[in-house]
Design an enzyme around this catalytic site. Structure first.
Site, PDB file in Angstrom:
ATOM      1  N   HIS A 101     -90.277  23.641  83.706  1.00 52.39           N
ATOM      2  CA  HIS A 101     -91.287  23.779  82.644  1.00 52.39           C
ATOM      3  C   HIS A 101     -90.750  24.497  81.406  1.00 52.39           C
ATOM      4  CE1 HIS A 101     -94.950  22.467  84.910  1.00 52.39           C
ATOM      5  NE2 HIS A 101     -94.063  22.576  85.876  1.00 52.39           N
ATOM      6  N   ASP A 122     -89.985  27.439  73.239  1.00 54.62           N
ATOM      7  CA  ASP A 122     -91.029  27.101  74.212  1.00 54.62           C
ATOM      8  C   ASP A 122     -90.642  25.785  74.870  1.00 54.62           C
ATOM      9  OD1 ASP A 122     -93.492  27.438  75.494  1.00 54.62           O
ATOM     10  OD2 ASP A 122     -94.569  27.808  73.625  1.00 54.62           O
TER      11      ASP A 122
HETATM   12  P1  ADQ Z   1     -96.832  28.872  79.143  1.00 51.32           P
HETATM   13  O1  ADQ Z   1     -95.684  29.632  78.574  1.00 51.32           O
HETATM   14  O2  ADQ Z   1     -97.822  29.666  79.864  1.00 51.32           O
HETATM   15  O3  ADQ Z   1     -96.316  27.685  80.077  1.00 51.32           O
HETATM   16  P2  ADQ Z   1     -98.468  27.068  77.268  1.00 51.32           P
HETATM   17  O4  ADQ Z   1     -97.995  25.679  77.492  1.00 51.32           O
HETATM   18  O5  ADQ Z   1     -98.638  27.408  75.836  1.00 51.32           O
HETATM   19  O6  ADQ Z   1     -97.488  28.152  77.836  1.00 51.32           O
HETATM   20  O7  ADQ Z   1     -99.871  27.338  77.967  1.00 51.32           O
HETATM   21  C1  ADQ Z   1    -100.217  26.917  79.238  1.00 51.32           C
HETATM   22  C2  ADQ Z   1    -101.726  27.045  79.447  1.00 51.32           C
HETATM   23  O8  ADQ Z   1    -102.151  28.393  79.306  1.00 51.32           O
HETATM   24  C3  ADQ Z   1    -102.552  26.232  78.440  1.00 51.32           C
HETATM   25  O9  ADQ Z   1    -103.505  25.484  79.145  1.00 51.32           O
HETATM   26  C4  ADQ Z   1    -103.229  27.277  77.565  1.00 51.32           C
HETATM   27  O10 ADQ Z   1    -104.530  26.913  77.143  1.00 51.32           O
HETATM   28  C5  ADQ Z   1    -103.303  28.477  78.479  1.00 51.32           C
HETATM   29  N1  ADQ Z   1    -103.289  29.695  77.655  1.00 51.32           N
HETATM   30  C6  ADQ Z   1    -102.316  30.114  76.833  1.00 51.32           C
HETATM   31  N2  ADQ Z   1    -102.675  31.253  76.211  1.00 51.32           N
HETATM   32  C7  ADQ Z   1    -103.930  31.546  76.625  1.00 51.32           C
HETATM   33  C8  ADQ Z   1    -104.861  32.591  76.335  1.00 51.32           C
HETATM   34  N3  ADQ Z   1    -104.576  33.549  75.482  1.00 51.32           N
HETATM   35  N4  ADQ Z   1    -106.044  32.561  76.978  1.00 51.32           N
HETATM   36  C9  ADQ Z   1    -106.342  31.584  77.834  1.00 51.32           C
HETATM   37  N5  ADQ Z   1    -105.520  30.579  78.129  1.00 51.32           N
HETATM   38  C10 ADQ Z   1    -104.314  30.549  77.546  1.00 51.32           C
HETATM   39  C11 ADQ Z   1     -95.063  27.131  80.509  1.00 51.32           C
HETATM   40  C12 ADQ Z   1     -94.027  26.883  79.416  1.00 51.32           C
HETATM   41  C13 ADQ Z   1     -94.607  25.964  78.335  1.00 51.32           C
HETATM   42  C14 ADQ Z   1     -95.110  24.668  78.965  1.00 51.32           C
HETATM   43  C15 ADQ Z   1     -96.015  24.952  80.148  1.00 51.32           C
HETATM   44  C16 ADQ Z   1     -96.348  23.683  80.908  1.00 51.32           C
HETATM   45  O11 ADQ Z   1     -93.593  28.118  78.864  1.00 51.32           O
HETATM   46  O12 ADQ Z   1     -93.623  25.684  77.342  1.00 51.32           O
HETATM   47  O13 ADQ Z   1     -95.826  23.919  78.001  1.00 51.32           O
HETATM   48  O14 ADQ Z   1     -95.391  25.843  81.073  1.00 51.32           O
HETATM   49  O15 ADQ Z   1     -95.193  23.034  81.325  1.00 51.32           O
END
Ligand code: ADQ
Length: 386
Positions: A88, A296
């Site tokens: 991921h 990211d």
């Molecule tokens: P994350 O680094 O956690 O994931 P992201 O893809 O931005 O990053 O978010 C994943 C989920 O978390 C989304 O559904 C988002 O809505 C939720 N989320 C983020 N911030 C939030 C907040 N403040 N409150 C509530 N919900 C929140 C990792 C990788 C990413 C990749 C994902 C999926 O770092 O690059 O996109 O896995 O593979």
């Protein structure tokens, strides 16, 4: 996991070695030999549990940097399985990956899979290059030969459940909540929104700096806009996270101290977790979504925002260093290390002619609608079974 395992395996090897190294070493990764054994042991535990649970000849799909050794461990005891792996987060370029004292073990761990998926083409390429360099594997970027086996490598950009977000955006309760939030933020103020895990990879401080610059120069005023920053607490026992949180909260305090007036704050900062349902009205209320990670794997927040824009309004400002940037070319792309450039793009986003904004959003929506998470899972599993 026991508490020592959480400390060494999770907070240690996963989040102080692999996470920073795989994100362009934004923070210095630590190479602590006392963390390696627990990483191996926890991976063994997952492999054993999967080996016991999987039926003969079935498919096992292993996910993410916490389990890089599982594919090989699993293959050793269950050669009958089809093993897939998906990463991921980014896979670093060889120059960084080579820092790892355990680089060969980690590559061999992954090469136990039949199919290895990455978010982007360059992640996949970085992996194949490292595998050819540090193991006795040969082949192309998409097909590696490991003894008599062939390991396929490819990119599968992850996505969201587009229909869920779109339907939810149209629901009467979301519309009512959106109007309420807009009124509370201040009638006529344009809303800039940012939603992240509180992580140093997400570029929260740089984004705040760009917004502060616009206020300082008088290019925007708190009468015509407001920044809403939703930041979910994350990995708090890790020092770098606690340090970053303090820094961000100081900057928010400084901006508000300088520019807020009674009833009108410059930055609304929420440091707590929101459910998907709670996030919806914020997405719907946002005129500009600012997604500016330094690095990211993909970033799903930007795709969620796009899915909620049912009237094709709203503008996405997106970092070039998010995996999503290679799909979402019609967003306004920024380099998050260029504060001046980011400020200019945020300003531009707030003033983008309506027709241009609508045109861009229509194209972005077509991309995310077509390439949703169901497609992602379907394509990966189909390739794995083939
Ligand atoms: P994350 O680094 O956690 O994931 P992201 O893809 O931005 O990053 O978010 C994943 C989920 O978390 C989304 O559904 C988002 O809505 C939720 N989320 C983020 N911030 C939030 C907040 N403040 N409150 C509530 N919900 C929140 C990792 C990788 C990413 C990749 C994902 C999926 O770092 O690059 O996109 O896995 O593979």
């Amino acid at each position: 996991l026991s508490q020592p395992e959480i400390d060494r395996y999770y907070n240690g090897f996963c989040n102080r070695t692999l996470w920073p190294l795989f994100h362009d070493a934004i923070r210095a990764p630590e190479f602590n030999h006392a963390w390696w054994r627990p990483y191996v042991e926890v991976n063994q535990r997952f492999a054993k549990a999967a080996a016991e649970a999987a039926g003969h000849g079935s498919v096992v799909w292993v996910h993410d940097y916490q389990l890089l050794l599982v594919p090989r461990m699993l293959r050793e005891v269950r050669p009958d399985l089809k093993i897939g792996f998906f990463l991921h987060i980014p896979f670093p370029p060889e120059e960084l990956f080579s820092w790892l004292p355990w680089r060969v073990d980690l590559l061999q761990g992954l090469l136990g899979a039949d199919l290895i998926g990455f978010q982007t083409h360059s992640d996949a390429q970085n992996f194949s290059r490292a595998a050819r360099r540090y193991t006795d594997t040969d082949g192309t970027d998409t097909e590696l030969h490991v003894g008599k086996r062939t390991v396929r490598v490819n990119s599968y950009p992850i996505s969201i459940d587009f229909d869920w977000f779109e339907e939810r955006a149209r629901a009467p309760e979301t519309l009512a909540e959106t109007l309420k939030i807009k009124a509370e933020l201040g009638k006529g103020r344009r809303v800039l929104l940012a939603v992240d895990r509180l992580d140093y990879t997400k570029g929260i401080d740089s984004r705040l700096a760009a917004y502060e610059l616009l206020l300082k120069r008088g290019q925007i005023s708190i009468d015509d806009c407001v920044l809403v920053q939703i930041a979910a607490p994350s990995r708090e026992p890790v020092f770098e996270y606690a340090e970053m949180r303090t820094k961000i909260e100081q900057v928010v305090g400084r901006i508000n101290g300088e520019y807020s007036v009674p009833g009108r704050v410059a930055v609304h900062y929420f440091r707590r977790s929101f459910t998907r349902e709670e996030l919806m009205p914020f997405y719907c209320a946002a005129d500009v979504m600012v997604v500016t990670p330094l690095r990211d794997g993909m970033n799903l927040v930007c795709k969620e925002y796009i899915a909620t824009r049912t009237a094709h309004t709203g503008v996405l400002v997106l970092s070039e260093f998010a995996g999503a940037a290679s799909q979402l070319r019609r967003s306004l792309l920024v380099n998050p290390r260029d504060i001046e450039g980011m400020a200019a793009t945020m300003h531009n986003a707030m003033n983008l002619p309506r027709q241009d904004a609508k045109h861009r959003m229509a194209i972005l929506r077509t991309v995310v609608r077509r390439h949703d998470v169901h497609e992602w899972a379907g394509i990966f599993l189909e390739a794995l079974r083939a």
